[in-house]
Design a protein around this motif. Structure first.
Motif, PDB file in Angstrom:
ATOM      1  N   ARG A 169       0.801  -1.284   0.100  1.00  0.00           N
ATOM      2  CA  ARG A 169      -0.034   0.058   0.207  1.00  0.00           C
ATOM      3  C   ARG A 169       0.880   1.169   0.105  1.00  0.00           C
ATOM      4  NH1 ARG A 169      -2.487   3.266   4.019  1.00  0.00           N
ATOM      5  NH2 ARG A 169      -4.649   4.088   3.218  1.00  0.00           N
ATOM      6  N   ASN A 170       1.978   1.351   0.699  1.00  0.00           N
ATOM      7  CA  ASN A 170       2.700   2.506   1.074  1.00  0.00           C
ATOM      8  C   ASN A 170       3.337   2.736  -0.447  1.00  0.00           C
ATOM      9  OD1 ASN A 170       3.904   4.545   2.494  1.00  0.00           O
ATOM     10  ND2 ASN A 170       5.952   3.713   2.286  1.00  0.00           N
ATOM     11  N   ALA A 171       3.794   1.686  -0.937  1.00  0.00           N
ATOM     12  CA  ALA A 171       4.692   1.771  -2.297  1.00  0.00           C
ATOM     13  C   ALA A 171       3.834   1.951  -3.463  1.00  0.00           C
ATOM     14  CB  ALA A 171       5.187   0.442  -2.675  1.00  0.00           C
ATOM     15  N   GLN A 172       2.541   1.857  -3.323  1.00  0.00           N
ATOM     16  CA  GLN A 172       1.536   2.501  -4.393  1.00  0.00           C
ATOM     17  C   GLN A 172       1.473   3.794  -4.129  1.00  0.00           C
ATOM     18  OE1 GLN A 172      -1.905   0.000  -3.362  1.00  0.00           O
ATOM     19  NE2 GLN A 172      -1.195  -1.640  -4.248  1.00  0.00           N
ATOM     20  N   PHE A 173       1.335   4.398  -3.056  1.00  0.00           N
ATOM     21  CA  PHE A 173       1.095   5.915  -2.965  1.00  0.00           C
ATOM     22  C   PHE A 173       2.338   6.584  -3.335  1.00  0.00           C
ATOM     23  CE2 PHE A 173      -2.736   4.653  -0.676  1.00  0.00           C
ATOM     24  CZ  PHE A 173      -3.554   5.583  -0.952  1.00  0.00           C
ATOM     25  N   GLU A 174       3.546   6.187  -2.943  1.00  0.00           N
ATOM     26  CA  GLU A 174       4.843   6.850  -3.308  1.00  0.00           C
ATOM     27  C   GLU A 174       4.885   6.602  -4.753  1.00  0.00           C
ATOM     28  OE1 GLU A 174       8.012   4.504  -1.240  1.00  0.00           O
ATOM     29  OE2 GLU A 174       7.351   5.462   0.711  1.00  0.00           O
ATOM     30  N   TYR A 175       4.574   5.696  -5.611  1.00  0.00           N
ATOM     31  CA  TYR A 175       4.718   5.660  -7.131  1.00  0.00           C
ATOM     32  C   TYR A 175       3.542   6.523  -7.496  1.00  0.00           C
ATOM     33  CZ  TYR A 175       4.042   3.995 -11.761  1.00  0.00           C
ATOM     34  OH  TYR A 175       3.707   3.825 -13.019  1.00  0.00           O
ATOM     35  N   ILE A 176       2.502   6.722  -6.997  1.00  0.00           N
ATOM     36  CA  ILE A 176       1.322   7.865  -7.504  1.00  0.00           C
ATOM     37  C   ILE A 176       1.963   9.483  -7.294  1.00  0.00           C
ATOM     38  CG2 ILE A 176      -0.918   8.665  -7.199  1.00  0.00           C
ATOM     39  CD1 ILE A 176      -1.802   5.941  -6.394  1.00  0.00           C
ATOM     40  N   ASN A 177       2.669   9.162  -6.074  1.00  0.00           N
ATOM     41  CA  ASN A 177       3.180  10.680  -5.962  1.00  0.00           C
ATOM     42  C   ASN A 177       4.290  11.159  -6.705  1.00  0.00           C
ATOM     43  OD1 ASN A 177       3.203  13.029  -4.004  1.00  0.00           O
ATOM     44  ND2 ASN A 177       5.397  12.154  -3.411  1.00  0.00           N
ATOM     45  N   ALA A 178       5.112  10.125  -6.965  1.00  0.00           N
ATOM     46  CA  ALA A 178       6.259  10.355  -7.872  1.00  0.00           C
ATOM     47  C   ALA A 178       5.826  10.782  -9.376  1.00  0.00           C
ATOM     48  CB  ALA A 178       7.047   9.320  -7.991  1.00  0.00           C
ATOM     49  N   ARG A 179       4.767   9.922  -9.950  1.00  0.00           N
ATOM     50  CA  ARG A 179       4.258  10.164 -11.138  1.00  0.00           C
ATOM     51  C   ARG A 179       3.649  11.439 -11.224  1.00  0.00           C
ATOM     52  NH1 ARG A 179       6.343   8.112 -15.258  1.00  0.00           N
ATOM     53  NH2 ARG A 179       4.525   8.173 -16.288  1.00  0.00           N
ATOM     54  N   THR A 180       2.824  11.761 -10.136  1.00  0.00           N
ATOM     55  CA  THR A 180       2.141  13.110 -10.095  1.00  0.00           C
ATOM     56  C   THR A 180       3.210  14.287 -10.182  1.00  0.00           C
ATOM     57  OG1 THR A 180       0.271  12.420  -8.966  1.00  0.00           O
ATOM     58  CG2 THR A 180       0.665  14.682  -8.786  1.00  0.00           C
ATOM     59  N   LYS A 181       4.311  14.324  -9.519  1.00  0.00           N
ATOM     60  CA  LYS A 181       5.274  15.307  -9.534  1.00  0.00           C
ATOM     61  C   LYS A 181       5.992  15.278 -11.008  1.00  0.00           C
ATOM     62  CE  LYS A 181       6.273  15.483  -4.437  1.00  0.00           C
ATOM     63  NZ  LYS A 181       7.351  15.441  -3.401  1.00  0.00           N
ATOM     64  N   ALA A 182       6.265  14.229 -11.598  1.00  0.00           N
ATOM     65  CA  ALA A 182       6.825  14.288 -12.702  1.00  0.00           C
ATOM     66  C   ALA A 182       6.035  15.136 -13.732  1.00  0.00           C
ATOM     67  CB  ALA A 182       7.124  12.802 -13.098  1.00  0.00           C
ATOM     68  N   PHE A 183       4.683  14.493 -13.948  1.00  0.00           N
ATOM     69  CA  PHE A 183       3.719  15.284 -14.683  1.00  0.00           C
ATOM     70  C   PHE A 183       3.533  16.929 -14.472  1.00  0.00           C
ATOM     71  CE2 PHE A 183       2.607  11.266 -16.238  1.00  0.00           C
ATOM     72  CZ  PHE A 183       1.848  11.413 -17.286  1.00  0.00           C
ATOM     73  N   GLN A 184       3.563  16.918 -13.214  1.00  0.00           N
ATOM     74  CA  GLN A 184       3.496  18.651 -12.765  1.00  0.00           C
ATOM     75  C   GLN A 184       4.835  19.250 -13.242  1.00  0.00           C
ATOM     76  OE1 GLN A 184       3.045  18.378  -8.575  1.00  0.00           O
ATOM     77  NE2 GLN A 184       0.669  18.615  -8.798  1.00  0.00           N
TER      78      GLN A 184
END
Length: 242
Positions: A169-184
């Motif tokens: 679960r924690n790894a999933q949110f870290e991945y989503i957060n990293a992808r969000t920052k990359a798109f931003q």
């Protein structure tokens, strides 16, 4: 003591005497007075006094025995009855009723998962009915007293158990957060979709509050039956968090 000739007049006089004395005398004093009054009436005195006062014949007989036994039957100072006298508690006659009641209230933790009350409301009335079927003589008020003595109280269930978490679960949110920052960083849109539980459409009550003139709340339907034409909706929101 008077010997009454007219039974109707005699009964009325006994009633008047008892009404005048009943609030002054304690339990023992009332039954001894009743015994003395019955003795003065001679034949049928116990029945007449019992009818006039509402005391049971057994109580008046006890008064006779206390009169005959004299001082030896007088309770110790501060007591009305002899030690051990009076009605015994239910648990004295049925010592296992506490265990039986406990098993009904918490069947899954008391070794009886097939209890008939497992999926029904555990009201004192239902608990009393089930105990009666098991052979116990008990009413719903006594069930409430026993539950209170056992440390139970009326409580609603509470949402406190979150359940097990997925190991990733924690790894999933870290991945989503990293992808969000990359798109931003590339000025690309990042869409977040938020949904809520289904809601009835129509003039229904909800748990929110709003300012209204005092004493004039907005009126809503009494029953929350679904409107066949309006149905339900799923509230949702779509956000660009970038």
């Amino acid at each position: 003591m008077l010997v009454y000739n007219n039974s109707m007049v005699g009964q009325r006089i006994i009633q008047e005497k008892y009404s005048a004395l009943s609030d002054i005398l304690d339990e023992r004093g009332r039954r001894i007075w009743a015994a003395v009054e019955a003795r003065s009436l001679q034949h049928g005195g116990i029945s007449k006094v019992a009818k006039a006062t509402g005391l049971s014949r057994t109580t008046i007989h006890v008064g006779f025995k206390e009169l005959e036994s004299g001082k030896s039957s007088v309770p110790s100072a501060g007591r009305i009855r002899q030690k051990g006298g009076g009605r015994k508690p239910l648990t004295h006659h049925a010592p296992d009723i506490i265990k039986a009641l406990d098993a009904l209230v918490e069947p899954t933790t008391r070794g009886d998962p097939e209890s008939p009350l497992r999926w029904t409301c555990k009201s004192t009335r239902n608990l009393a009915k089930e105990l009666q079927q098991q052979g116990y003589r008990i009413g719903d008020r006594k069930v409430a007293d026993l539950l209170h003595d056992m440390g139970y109280s009326l409580q609603a269930n509470a949402k406190t158990i979150e359940g097990s978490q997925h190991p990733d679960r924690n790894a999933q949110f870290e991945y989503i957060n990293a992808r969000t920052k990359a798109f931003q960083r590339r000025n690309q849109p990042v869409i977040s979709v938020d949904t809520k539980k289904k809601e009835l459409v129509g003039n229904f009550k909800n748990n929110g509050r709003e300012w209204q003139p005092q004493g004039a709340p907005q009126e809503t339907n009494v029953h929350d039956f679904q409107d066949k034409e309006l149905g339900k909706v799923i509230p949702y929101g779509v956000y660009d968090v970038a």
